[in-house]
Design an enzyme around this catalytic site. Structure first.
Site, PDB file in Angstrom:
ATOM      1  N   CYS A  31       0.578  -1.395  -0.361  1.00 39.02           N
ATOM      2  CA  CYS A  31       0.033  -0.294   0.253  1.00 39.02           C
ATOM      3  C   CYS A  31       1.097   1.418  -0.143  1.00 39.02           C
ATOM      4  O   CYS A  31       1.858   1.473   0.810  1.00 39.02           O
ATOM      5  CB  CYS A  31      -0.950  -0.206   1.500  1.00 39.02           C
ATOM      6  SG  CYS A  31      -1.937   1.714   1.654  1.00 39.02           S
ATOM      7  N   ASP A  38      -0.064  -5.750   0.329  1.00 39.92           N
ATOM      8  CA  ASP A  38      -1.394  -5.996   0.150  1.00 39.92           C
ATOM      9  C   ASP A  38      -1.595  -7.329  -0.060  1.00 39.92           C
ATOM     10  O   ASP A  38      -0.209  -7.797  -1.465  1.00 39.92           O
ATOM     11  CB  ASP A  38      -2.125  -4.906  -0.848  1.00 39.92           C
ATOM     12  CG  ASP A  38      -2.135  -3.463  -0.105  1.00 39.92           C
ATOM     13  OD1 ASP A  38      -2.815  -3.816   1.068  1.00 39.92           O
ATOM     14  OD2 ASP A  38      -1.953  -2.888  -0.677  1.00 39.92           O
TER      15      ASP A  38
END
Length: 116
Positions: A31, A38
Site C-alpha cells: 500500500c 496487500d
C-alpha cells in the site's frame, strides 16, 4: 515492474478462438499510503492471437510487484497494459481480488478487446 521480463511463445492454434485462464492466488504488493503489504488474487483470462504468455516469466513479473507501492487500480491496469503489449491478444481481462483491509474488500476488473 519490468515488462521486459515477460516472454511469449508461438500459438500453435492461431486460427482457433480459445480461452486461457491464469490464476495467481498469492499476489503481493505494498500500500503506497501505509507501507503495509496487500494480498490478492490475480486472474488473467485471454484469447491469444499469434502468441501465448510464458508462465515462468509471468511468475517473475508478478514478483516485481512484491515491494512496489502501488494502488489496487494501478496494479490491475498496469498488468493489463504490460500483458497486452507483449502478447497482442484478441481479448484479455485482468481481475484482481484483494483481501480485506479494515473490513473492506475490493475487486478491480479491466478488459482489452483488439477488435474494438
Amino acid at each position: 515492474m519490468k515488462q521486459e521480463i515477460l516472454e511469449v511463445f508461438d500459438n500453435t492454434y492461431p486460427d482457433r478462438d480459445y480461452t486461457i485462464e491464469i490464476v495467481n492466488p498469492e499476489f503481493t504488493s505494498v500500500c503506497p499510503k501505509t507501507g503495509l503489504p496487500d494480498f490478492g488474487t490475480i486472474t488473467v483470462s485471454y484469447i491469444p492471437d499469434k502468441t501465448c504468455i510464458e508462465l515462468k516469466s509471468l511468475k517473475y513479473y508478478f514478483l516485481e510487484f512484491r515491494n512496489a507501492g502501488i494502488f489496487y487500480e494501478n496494479v490491475t491496469n498496469r498488468i493489463l497494459d504490460d500483458l497486452v503489449a507483449v502478447s497482442s491478444p484478441r481479448s484479455m481481462t485482468v481481475r484482481t481480488e484483494w483481501k480485506a483491509r479494515g473490513g473492506i474488500t475490493e475487486t478491480v476488473t479491466v478488459s482489452h478487446n483488439a477488435s474494438a
